[in-house]
Scaffold this active site. Structure first.
Site, PDB file in Angstrom:
ATOM      1  N   GLN A 115       8.491   7.029  -8.674  1.00  0.00           N
ATOM      2  CA  GLN A 115       7.749   7.794  -9.693  1.00  0.00           C
ATOM      3  C   GLN A 115       6.256   7.471  -9.658  1.00  0.00           C
ATOM      4  OE1 GLN A 115       9.208  10.322 -11.177  1.00  0.00           O
ATOM      5  NE2 GLN A 115      10.985   9.653  -9.991  1.00  0.00           N
TER       6      GLN A 115
ATOM      7  N   ARG B 225      -6.472  -8.552  -8.640  1.00  0.00           N
ATOM      8  CA  ARG B 225      -7.644  -9.283  -9.122  1.00  0.00           C
ATOM      9  C   ARG B 225      -8.054  -8.707 -10.468  1.00  0.00           C
ATOM     10  NH1 ARG B 225      -9.426 -13.639  -6.970  1.00  0.00           N
ATOM     11  NH2 ARG B 225     -11.590 -13.123  -7.456  1.00  0.00           N
ATOM     12  N   ILE B 226      -8.446  -9.589 -11.366  1.00  0.00           N
ATOM     13  CA  ILE B 226      -9.002  -9.139 -12.648  1.00  0.00           C
ATOM     14  C   ILE B 226     -10.462  -8.771 -12.403  1.00  0.00           C
ATOM     15  CG2 ILE B 226      -9.515  -9.818 -15.017  1.00  0.00           C
ATOM     16  CD1 ILE B 226      -6.683 -10.333 -14.864  1.00  0.00           C
ATOM     17  N   LEU B 227     -10.873  -7.617 -12.901  1.00  0.00           N
ATOM     18  CA  LEU B 227     -12.255  -7.180 -12.704  1.00  0.00           C
ATOM     19  C   LEU B 227     -13.135  -7.689 -13.844  1.00  0.00           C
ATOM     20  CD1 LEU B 227     -11.525  -3.480 -11.658  1.00  0.00           C
ATOM     21  CD2 LEU B 227     -11.956  -5.448 -10.159  1.00  0.00           C
TER      22      LEU B 227
ATOM     23  N   ARG C   1     -15.970 -14.822  -9.734  1.00  0.00           N
ATOM     24  CA  ARG C   1     -15.448 -13.448  -9.759  1.00  0.00           C
ATOM     25  C   ARG C   1     -16.581 -12.419  -9.718  1.00  0.00           C
ATOM     26  NH1 ARG C   1     -10.111 -12.860 -10.848  1.00  0.00           N
ATOM     27  NH2 ARG C   1      -9.044 -14.724 -11.544  1.00  0.00           N
TER      28      ARG C   1
ATOM     29  N   GLY D 170       0.771  -1.231   0.000  1.00  0.00           N
ATOM     30  CA  GLY D 170       0.000   0.000   0.000  1.00  0.00           C
ATOM     31  C   GLY D 170       0.805   1.286   0.000  1.00  0.00           C
TER      32      GLY D 170
ATOM     33  N   HIS E 225       0.536   0.923 -13.190  1.00  0.00           N
ATOM     34  CA  HIS E 225       1.274  -0.266 -13.629  1.00  0.00           C
ATOM     35  C   HIS E 225       2.764   0.075 -13.681  1.00  0.00           C
ATOM     36  CE1 HIS E 225       1.973  -4.104 -15.531  1.00  0.00           C
ATOM     37  NE2 HIS E 225       2.740  -3.485 -16.411  1.00  0.00           N
TER      38      HIS E 225
ATOM     39  N   ASN F 210       1.444   3.051  -2.651  1.00  0.00           N
ATOM     40  CA  ASN F 210       0.701   3.981  -3.525  1.00  0.00           C
ATOM     41  C   ASN F 210      -0.514   4.534  -2.800  1.00  0.00           C
ATOM     42  OD1 ASN F 210       1.739   4.293  -6.431  1.00  0.00           O
ATOM     43  ND2 ASN F 210       2.036   2.115  -6.010  1.00  0.00           N
TER      44      ASN F 210
END
Ligand code: GRF
Length: 225
Positions: free
Chosen positions: A177, A95-97, A69, A16, A113, A18
Site C-alpha cells: 500500500q 535520520r532526524i532532520l 546533524r 528503496g 510511515h 518506495n
C-alpha cells in the site's frame, strides 16, 4: 509553463522499494515529476543501486563524516538545491532532520510511515502494531515537521491484520500500500492540490467522497463460515 515536471529529491537509507515505486510511476507518466537526486547516508543502500540502475543522479553523504546533524543537513540541502529539487520525499530515510533542513524546504518535505499515524510513530512501526494486536494497520504519507512522524497527514491506507499474520507478512501487506499512496501523494502535490491548514491537509478540489467503512473481521454476512 503548464506541463512542467515537479523535480523531486528522494532520500533513502535502505532497500528503496518506495523509491522504485516513485521511479516507475514517474516513468509511466502516472505522476508528473522527475527525480533530480537520490540521496543516501549509507553507501550500501539498495536505494542508491536502484537510482543508478534507473540512470538517475545519486549521492551518498556518509553522516559519520560530519561532526553534527546540522553539518550533514547543510550538505544535503546544498546538493538538493544544486539538483533543482522542489519537493523532498523521504523514503525510509533513517535520520532526524534539523531546522537547517526543514527551513530550507518549508512544507515541501513528505515522508512515508508504515503505520496509521498517530498510532505507532518511530521505528519498527509494523512490529509495534503487530504486537499491540490492532485489527487494522496501514501506512501514512505526511508532511514533515519538527517532530517524529507528527506532521499533517496527506493520505492513509488501511490493511487488515489477519490471525495467521507474522510481523513479516503484515509488513509486506503494508508495504504494497505504501507503493500506491506515495506516488499518489506526490502527484497531488505536483498538481498543487494539497493545502495545509493547521494540522489538516485539504485536497482541492476534493476527491470523490466514499463513505463506506472498512471492517476487520468483516460483517457476518461476508463471513465464509
Ligand atoms: C518503509 O516501510 C517506509 O514506510 C519506512 O521505511 C521503509 C522503507 O522501505 N519509512 P524501502 O526502503 O522503501 O523498501
Amino acid at each position: 509553463m503548464l506541463n512542467k515536471k515537479l523535480r523531486l529529491g528522494v532520500l533513502a537509507s535502505g532497500g528503496g522499494t518506495n523509491l522504485q515505486a516513485i521511479i516507475d510511476t514517474c516513468r509511466q507518466g502516472v505522476i508528473n515529476a522527475e527525480i533530480g537526486l537520490v540521496l543516501s547516508n549509507k553507501s550500501d543502500a539498495g536505494a542508491l543501486e536502484r537510482g543508478r540502475k534507473a540512470g538517475l543522479p545519486t549521492l551518498c553523504l556518509d553522516h559519520r563524516q560530519y561532526t553534527d546533524r546540522e553539518g550533514f543537513d547543510r550538505a544535503a540541502v546544498a546538493a538538493l538545491r544544486d539538483a533543482g529539487v522542489q519537493l523532498v520525499a523521504l523514503a525510509g530515510f533513517m535520520r532526524i532532520l534539523t531546522p537547517v533542513f526543514l527551513n530550507a524546504f518549508p512544507q515541501r518535505i513528505l515522508n512515508i510511515h508504515p503505520a496509521l499515524l498517530p498510532a505507532f510513530p518511530g521505528v519498527h512501526a509494523q512490529r509495534q502494531a503487530f504486537q499491540y494486536g490492532v485489527k487494522l494497520a496501514g501506512c501514512t504519507v505526511h508532511f514533515v515537521d519538527n517532530g517524529v512522524d507528527t506532521g499533517p497527514i496527506v493520505i492513509q491506507a488501511a490493511v487488515p491484520v489477519l490471525d495467521d499474520d507474522t510481523e513479516e507478512t503484515l509488513a509486506a501487506r503494508i508495504l504494497a500500500q505504501e507503493h500506491r499512496i506515495y506516488p499518489r501523494a506526490i502527484q497531488l502535490f505536483a498538481e498543487g492540490r494539497l493545502h495545509i491548514e493547521g494540522r489538516k491537509v485539504r485536497i482541492v478540489p476534493p476527491l470523490s467522497p466514499r463513505e463506506q467503512a472498512l471492517l476487520n473481521p468483516p460483517p457476518a454476512s461476508e463471513d465464509a463460515v
